[in-house]
Write an enzyme that holds these catalytic residues in place. Structure first.
Site, PDB file in Angstrom:
ATOM      1  N   ASP A   1       0.837  -1.203   0.000  1.00 17.65           N
ATOM      2  CA  ASP A   1       0.000   0.000   0.000  1.00 17.65           C
ATOM      3  C   ASP A   1       0.872   1.254   0.000  1.00 17.65           C
ATOM      4  O   ASP A   1       1.816   1.362   0.795  1.00 17.65           O
ATOM      5  CB  ASP A   1      -0.897   0.043   1.235  1.00 17.65           C
TER       6      ASP A   1
ATOM      7  N   ASP B   1      -0.365  -3.466  -4.579  1.00 17.17           N
ATOM      8  CA  ASP B   1      -1.689  -3.630  -3.973  1.00 17.17           C
ATOM      9  C   ASP B   1      -2.430  -2.304  -4.057  1.00 17.17           C
ATOM     10  O   ASP B   1      -2.517  -1.700  -5.117  1.00 17.17           O
ATOM     11  CB  ASP B   1      -1.567  -4.138  -2.541  1.00 17.17           C
TER      12      ASP B   1
ATOM     13  N   ASP C   1      -5.439   2.527   1.526  1.00 16.12           N
ATOM     14  CA  ASP C   1      -6.228   1.494   2.192  1.00 16.12           C
ATOM     15  C   ASP C   1      -6.487   1.837   3.652  1.00 16.12           C
ATOM     16  O   ASP C   1      -5.602   2.358   4.350  1.00 16.12           O
ATOM     17  CB  ASP C   1      -5.513   0.146   2.129  1.00 16.12           C
TER      18      ASP C   1
ATOM     19  N   ARG D   1     -11.748  -0.321  -7.317  1.00 11.55           N
ATOM     20  CA  ARG D   1     -11.617   0.177  -5.940  1.00 11.55           C
ATOM     21  C   ARG D   1     -11.306   1.668  -5.884  1.00 11.55           C
ATOM     22  O   ARG D   1     -10.217   2.090  -5.488  1.00 11.55           O
ATOM     23  CB  ARG D   1     -10.548  -0.606  -5.164  1.00 11.55           C
TER      24      ARG D   1
END
Length: 521
Positions: free
Chosen positions: A158, A187, A191, A240
């Site tokens: 992240d 990734d 997040d 996302r």
């Protein structure tokens, strides 16, 4: 054919007079401005305001600054300049910190600001991890190419990650980018999981990643909530933007370009207030995807520009093509909405690191930053973290009118490793094209004849003053439109052409062209 759809605009939101200003690109101070959104409630987010200020040019120095405080809650502003990477980041121990060697670790602490200054701050392959912490500000930095697999790895892949009882975080004017998806080792860019609340992400760029970010790591991790996303630019993201599992999110005035698989994914009872955003050249920009655990949304004022939709299925519940609200969300703070039609232009001018910390006026204009309340004491800098003083380069004010390079094509002579022709037309000063030597050419091109009368060449902050002699050419005919030296504004007789070329014929060092802007007048 391009399809454009607009829902009814929200009323009752007052805007200020239109202001256009260009501030110095890198403020050297405590965090600039104040948070809008959920980071402004629950006591607000002030970071290190009111505490000491130190300078850091390595990751180790960032950790030393955290560990050198009287306590884990002593306010501190850490001004960061240069490239932070694995090679200059080590673990530092102390009673006021809990750091690690493979990431910038903000763990078990509070009241901290990290702000990029000077020629800029780049966290290269090194993520920022916020855990069991509160009242944190991250502003004016770039975080790029953080991996969870391959080498080196950092922060679970992240760029910025938050987890385990995190409260009141404001991330502002940052650039978060990867170079691919999970198969390439990356990734999420942003997040939040395991009890994270009261967060605002504002005026930031997220691009070139398989995953923009998530709120909740699984369908059972639904205790994350009260997140605001506004005036951000999502570009070339697979999915996302964000993925929301449970909780409440407010998503307004963002510019989404090339969402390749899906966009805002509201699942597991989540509620998203989605208003006055601009979605362009994208697929399934809102809905519940890859699960049968439904989420909900309230929509208003959004523009869909060449957006395609999947057919509903067992694990696919798209909100379009006719956006309709399925819930209502009330937010506890005041905010001003730009009309969705001007969001792309406003976001291009304001979002990302090294863009002057400009913000929207709330009426389709931009303004220079405001300083925080005068509670910050005089700057103190320990000898161990003091680099030579630098002066931010002068900036060239943007001409009035539309930058014709945005959305155009580009090519050029051979390019240096790690650079791209497209970086000169992405609206960001943090990316650039550089020739393989000290001379070369870069072009902007269109599919049909376009009238151009002015160009602006903006250098990257790492090579200001490198460009020497140049020629501006009509790329269709090879005719010379103008000659000169140095970067800046170039005016010439209005010319209808499909391609314009900036040819660097002399330079004092390897030149870096951050933006090649073009205007009709």
């Amino acid at each position: 054919m391009r399809v454009r759809t607009a829902t009814a605009l929200v009323t009752g939101v007052a805007g200020a007079a239109v202001l256009v200003a260009l501030a110095a690109p890198n403020a050297e101070a405590a965090a600039v401005g104040t948070a809008t959104g959920y980071a402004s409630v629950n006591g607000g987010t002030t970071g290190g305001n009111g505490g000491s200020t130190v300078r850091a040019t390595t990751g180790t120095q960032i950790h030393q600054a955290l560990c050198g405080r009287a306590s884990s809650s002593t306010p501190i502003t850490i001004e960061v300049q240069g490239t932070i990477n694995h090679g200059n980041t080590t673990k530092v121990s102390g009673s006021s910190c809990n750091t690690a060697a493979d990431k910038i670790e903000l763990k078990g602490i509070s009241n901290v600001t990290i702000i990029g200054v000077g020629s800029g701050a780049v966290f290269d392959q090194l993520g920022i991890h916020i855990r069991d912490s509160s009242n944190i500000i991250v502003q004016n930095v770039t975080v790029r190419n953080v991996k969870k697999s391959g080498s080196p790895t950092s922060n679970g892949g992240d760029a910025i990650g938050m987890e385990s009882t995190v409260r009141n975080v404001w991330v502002d004017h940052v650039t978060l980018e990867a170079s691919g998806g999970e198969s390439e080792g990356f990734d999420g860019l942003f997040d939040m999981k395991d009890d994270t609340e009261y967060v605002t992400l504002s005026y930031s760029i997220l691009r070139n990643s398989g995953r923009g970010g998530l709120i909740g790591s699984s369908e059972s991790d639904t205790g994350n909530s009260f997140i605001t996303f506004h005036h951000n630019r999502y570009e070339n993201i697979d999915s996302r933007t964000p993925l929301l599992r449970g909780g409440v999110a407010h998503i307004f005035n963002n510019y989404y370009y090339r969402l390749n698989e899906s966009g805002i994914n509201s699942r597991a009872g989540a509620k998203a207030k989605v208003e006055n955003n601009y979605f362009e050249d994208s697929k399934d920009v809102l809905g519940t995807f890859y699960t049968d655990a439904a989420g909900y949304w309230q929509v208003a004022g959004n523009i869909l520009d060449n957006v395609t939709w999947s057919a509903p299925g067992e694990d696919t519940n798209p909100a379009g093509p006719n956006l309709t609200s399925t819930t209502s969300v009330s937010v506890p703070y005041s905010y001003r909405l730009d009309n969705a039609s001007c969001v792309p232009d406003v976001v291009r001018q304001t979002a990302g690191a090294n863009t002057g910390l400009r913000t929207s006026t709330g009426s389709c204009g931009t303004t220079n930053p405001t300083t925080p309340p005068a509670t910050t004491p005089p700057t103190t800098t320990p000898p161990t973290t003091t680099p030579p003083a630098t002066t931010p380069p002068a900036t060239t004010p943007p001409p009035s009118g539309t930058n014709l390079s945005i959305g155009a094509g580009s090519d050029g002579s051979s390019k240096a490793s790690g650079t791209s022709y497209g970086d000169v037309r992405d609206g960001s000063l943090s990316t650039y094209w550089s020739p393989s030597g000290t001379t070369g050419s870069i072009s902007i091109k269109w599919g049909s004849a376009t009238t151009v009368a002015r160009a602006v060449i903006r250098e990257h902050s790492g090579a200001v003053g490198a460009i020497g002699a140049w020629r501006l050419l009509n790329g269709d005919t090879g005719a010379v439109l103008k000659t000169g030296s140095g970067a800046g504004t170039i005016t010439f007789t209005a010319t209808s052409l499909k391609k314009v070329t900036f040819e660097i014929t002399g330079a004092s060092a390897a030149p870096r062209v951050a933006e090649f802007e073009t205007y009709a007048a």
